[in-house]
Write a protein that holds these residues in place. Structure first.
Motif, short mmCIF file in Angstrom:
data_model
loop_
_atom_site.label_atom_id
_atom_site.label_comp_id
_atom_site.label_asym_id
_atom_site.label_seq_id
_atom_site.Cartn_x
_atom_site.Cartn_y
_atom_site.Cartn_z
N LYS A 253 -12.00 -2.09 7.61
CA LYS A 253 -13.58 -3.12 7.00
C LYS A 253 -13.86 -4.54 7.68
N SER A 254 -12.49 -4.17 6.34
CA SER A 254 -12.19 -5.65 5.93
C SER A 254 -11.63 -7.11 6.70
N ASP B 163 -5.89 10.06 1.25
CA ASP B 163 -6.71 9.19 0.49
C ASP B 163 -5.80 7.71 1.37
N GLU C 96 -5.56 6.91 4.59
CA GLU C 96 -6.30 7.34 5.34
C GLU C 96 -7.73 6.17 5.19
N THR C 97 -7.92 6.74 4.08
CA THR C 97 -9.05 6.03 3.57
C THR C 97 -9.40 4.28 2.94
N CYS C 98 -7.62 4.41 2.67
CA CYS C 98 -7.20 3.13 2.18
C CYS C 98 -7.74 2.58 3.52
N TYR D 33 0.67 -1.08 0.19
CA TYR D 33 0.15 0.14 0.46
C TYR D 33 0.86 1.12 -0.31
N LYS E 245 -9.20 3.20 6.40
CA LYS E 245 -10.40 2.28 6.73
C LYS E 245 -11.11 0.92 6.02
N HIS E 246 -11.15 1.10 4.69
CA HIS E 246 -11.06 -0.23 4.41
C HIS E 246 -10.39 -0.78 4.91
N LEU E 247 -9.07 -1.47 4.93
CA LEU E 247 -8.96 -2.48 4.95
C LEU E 247 -9.15 -2.90 6.96
#
Length: 253
Positions: free
Chosen positions: A132-133, A122, A124-126, A108, A128-130
């Protein structure tokens, strides 16, 4: 190996000995987390750290480690193109990542087409997705992302990541990733993890070599009192902190 309130401290006769121990330490943690949860989240920094990871790209580790479980992040990055000599990504790619079969999609890097502020948002958003998953764990205590292993270096001024002495970002406690446009060390524009994210880690290794870093090592680990906290003294993870020092860096202890 000395146990201090400030973590476990190990001093090595040479950087070569340090790199042997750091390779084993990293491989052992990768194995532990991969078996426990099927992934290993590791955060790299720039500077001499990548050189000290060189044992991982040699036998036995290069063949024995399950690289498919690795997810690789950066604690800070310079806002420059990925092929620029100042890029921490390029440093890690050239010296480490290009020599192991890590999955490209699990590496990443920042979006180098964006501004410093945009790249921080961007990234931080990445993250947050990781979270969540369930690739990245979450600290039950703080709600911040909890990386399995953060490999940190330290500057001669006691800075870690791109968190510099006396800079307001040292006190940032809400954002996960933030940006700096006035780094006292060039290049001036960088993005960096904040202390709440750094300190939510399960394991932090502080890897410090060279006599030029002996004074901040002493400030962090010695018995003296100094009025101004250096950023390195604010590294205090929920989990384990391990110091890897060569004898030059430890020379004032």
């Amino acid at each position: 190996m000395a146990e201090k309130g400030k973590g476990k401290v190990e001093v090595f006769d040479s950087e070569e000995d340090l790199s042997v121990s750091l390779g084993k330490y990293t491989a052992d943690l990768a194995d532990k987390f991969s078996k426990e949860k099927g992934s290993f989240t590791v955060v790299l920094s720039g500077g001499s750290l990548i050189k000290s990871l060189r044992k991982l790209v040699e036998p036995p580790y290069v063949d024995a480690v399950d690289w498919s479980t690795w997810h690789v992040f950066w604690v800070d990055e310079r806002v420059v193109p990925k092929d620029h000599d100042d890029s921490n990504y390029k440093l890690a790619f050239d010296g480490f990542l290009s020599k192991i079969p890590v999955l490209p999609g699990n590496v990443y890097a920042i979006n180098d087409a964006l501004s410093a502020e945009g790249a921080a948002d961007d990234y931080e958003t990445c993250l947050k997705h990781l979270v969540k998953s369930n690739v990245i764990s979450v600290s039950a205590a703080t709600g911040f992302p909890k990386f399995d292993l953060m490999l940190l270096g330290m500057g001669p001024d006691g800075h870690v990541a791109s968190l510099f002495p006396g800079h307001p970002l040292v006190k940032e406690n809400e954002k996960w990733v933030t940006f700096i446009k006035d780094s006292p060390k060039p290049p001036p524009e960088r993005i960096t993890f904040t202390f709440p994210v750094i300190n939510s880690s399960a394991h932090i290794a502080l890897v410090v070599c060279g006599a030029g870093k002996a004074a901040p090592v002493n400030a962090a680990l010695g018995n003296g009192q100094n009025s101004d906290m250096l950023p390195v003294q604010m590294v205090s993870p929920e989990g384990e902190l391990d110091w890897f020092l060569d004898k030059d860096a430890a020379s004032k202890l």
